[in-house]
Scaffold this active site. Sequence first.
Site, short mmCIF file in Angstrom:
data_model
loop_
_atom_site.label_atom_id
_atom_site.label_comp_id
_atom_site.label_asym_id
_atom_site.label_seq_id
_atom_site.Cartn_x
_atom_site.Cartn_y
_atom_site.Cartn_z
N HIS A 144 0.83 -1.21 0.00
CA HIS A 144 0.00 0.00 0.00
C HIS A 144 0.87 1.27 0.00
O HIS A 144 0.68 2.15 -0.84
CB HIS A 144 -0.91 -0.02 1.23
CG HIS A 144 -1.80 1.18 1.36
ND1 HIS A 144 -3.11 1.17 0.95
CD2 HIS A 144 -1.57 2.42 1.85
CE1 HIS A 144 -3.65 2.37 1.18
NE2 HIS A 144 -2.73 3.15 1.73
N GLU A 145 1.83 1.34 0.93
CA GLU A 145 2.66 2.55 1.03
C GLU A 145 3.57 2.70 -0.19
O GLU A 145 3.75 3.81 -0.68
CB GLU A 145 3.47 2.55 2.34
CG GLU A 145 2.63 2.57 3.61
CD GLU A 145 1.64 3.74 3.71
OE1 GLU A 145 1.80 4.74 2.99
OE2 GLU A 145 0.69 3.63 4.51
N HIS A 148 1.69 4.25 -2.94
CA HIS A 148 1.61 5.72 -2.88
C HIS A 148 2.85 6.35 -3.54
O HIS A 148 2.75 7.41 -4.15
CB HIS A 148 1.49 6.21 -1.44
CG HIS A 148 0.11 6.09 -0.86
ND1 HIS A 148 -1.02 6.47 -1.54
CD2 HIS A 148 -0.32 5.66 0.36
CE1 HIS A 148 -2.09 6.27 -0.77
NE2 HIS A 148 -1.69 5.76 0.38
N HIS A 154 -6.01 6.37 -2.94
CA HIS A 154 -6.82 5.29 -2.34
C HIS A 154 -7.87 4.77 -3.31
O HIS A 154 -8.37 5.51 -4.16
CB HIS A 154 -7.45 5.77 -1.03
CG HIS A 154 -6.44 5.85 0.08
ND1 HIS A 154 -6.59 6.63 1.19
CD2 HIS A 154 -5.25 5.22 0.22
CE1 HIS A 154 -5.53 6.47 1.97
NE2 HIS A 154 -4.70 5.63 1.40
N CYS A 155 -8.18 3.48 -3.15
CA CYS A 155 -9.03 2.78 -4.10
C CYS A 155 -10.33 2.34 -3.41
O CYS A 155 -10.32 1.97 -2.24
CB CYS A 155 -8.28 1.55 -4.61
SG CYS A 155 -9.17 0.59 -5.84
N CYS A 160 -8.50 -4.36 -2.85
CA CYS A 160 -7.27 -3.85 -3.47
C CYS A 160 -6.30 -3.38 -2.39
O CYS A 160 -6.71 -2.83 -1.37
CB CYS A 160 -7.63 -2.68 -4.39
SG CYS A 160 -6.19 -1.80 -5.08
N CYS A 179 -5.70 -3.98 -7.56
CA CYS A 179 -6.78 -4.32 -8.49
C CYS A 179 -6.28 -4.00 -9.91
O CYS A 179 -5.28 -3.30 -10.06
CB CYS A 179 -8.04 -3.52 -8.15
SG CYS A 179 -7.89 -1.76 -8.54
N CYS A 182 -5.55 -0.21 -10.49
CA CYS A 182 -4.36 0.31 -9.79
C CYS A 182 -3.08 -0.30 -10.36
O CYS A 182 -2.05 0.36 -10.46
CB CYS A 182 -4.46 0.03 -8.29
SG CYS A 182 -5.71 1.04 -7.45
ZN LIG Z 1 -2.86 5.16 2.02
ZN LIG Z 2 -7.31 -0.51 -6.68
#
Ligand SMILES: [Zn+2]
Ligand SMILES: [Zn+2]
Length: 191
Positions: A144-145, A148, A154-155, A160, A179, A182
């Site tokens: 996740h990080e 970024h 954000h999704c 995801c 996903c 993304c």
């Molecule tokens: Zn975040």
């Molecule tokens: Zn996504």
Amino acid sequence: MKTLDLLPIGDLAGSPGSPGLASWGGGARLLQNLRRALADSLRVPARILEARLDPRLAFHAERGQYHSSELLRAMQPYAANAAWRVLGVTAVDLYIPILTFVFGEAQMGGPCAIVSFHRLTQEFYGLPPDPDLLTGRLVKEAVHEVGHTFDLTHCDDYSCAMAPSHAVEWIDLKESTFCPSCQARALEAVG
Ligand SMILES: [Zn+2]
Ligand SMILES: [Zn+2]
């Protein structure tokens, strides 16, 4: 060559919230598992840096927590040498001033991101240790990080890796992968 460098921040083995980690192989094993999983899911070489960043510069005595933005700033010299991305990994509890805590923080568009497993252990919630669950949560938050740093926002897809998580229950719902939408944006950003 593009590499993802993992920078240990502070003592990973001595996490006060995760006494169960020591018997399982400690922070070293957790870091190795994270390295392997990130290399697989992001399809880049990943390595663990020999260096270790001291988090005390970001300690806030009243809160008893560490300011993640200050740690990101302190990580910049490691990014100067690195070819691609630097991910700080820590056992200390992170915060930003407007929130009670954060699981991690990233610089949008790169190059640095940080993730903490302080609140990812079962022990933190008064439950028996579960190293596999801890590893899975850490991988998801790390992806996740790092996402970024690819400029991903954000999704809405809850499964995801870019779905926002404000509690571990949300992390447990999502996958460690992006996903399709993304993923396409990540590939574009990575080039
Ligand atoms: Zn975040
Ligand atoms: Zn996504």
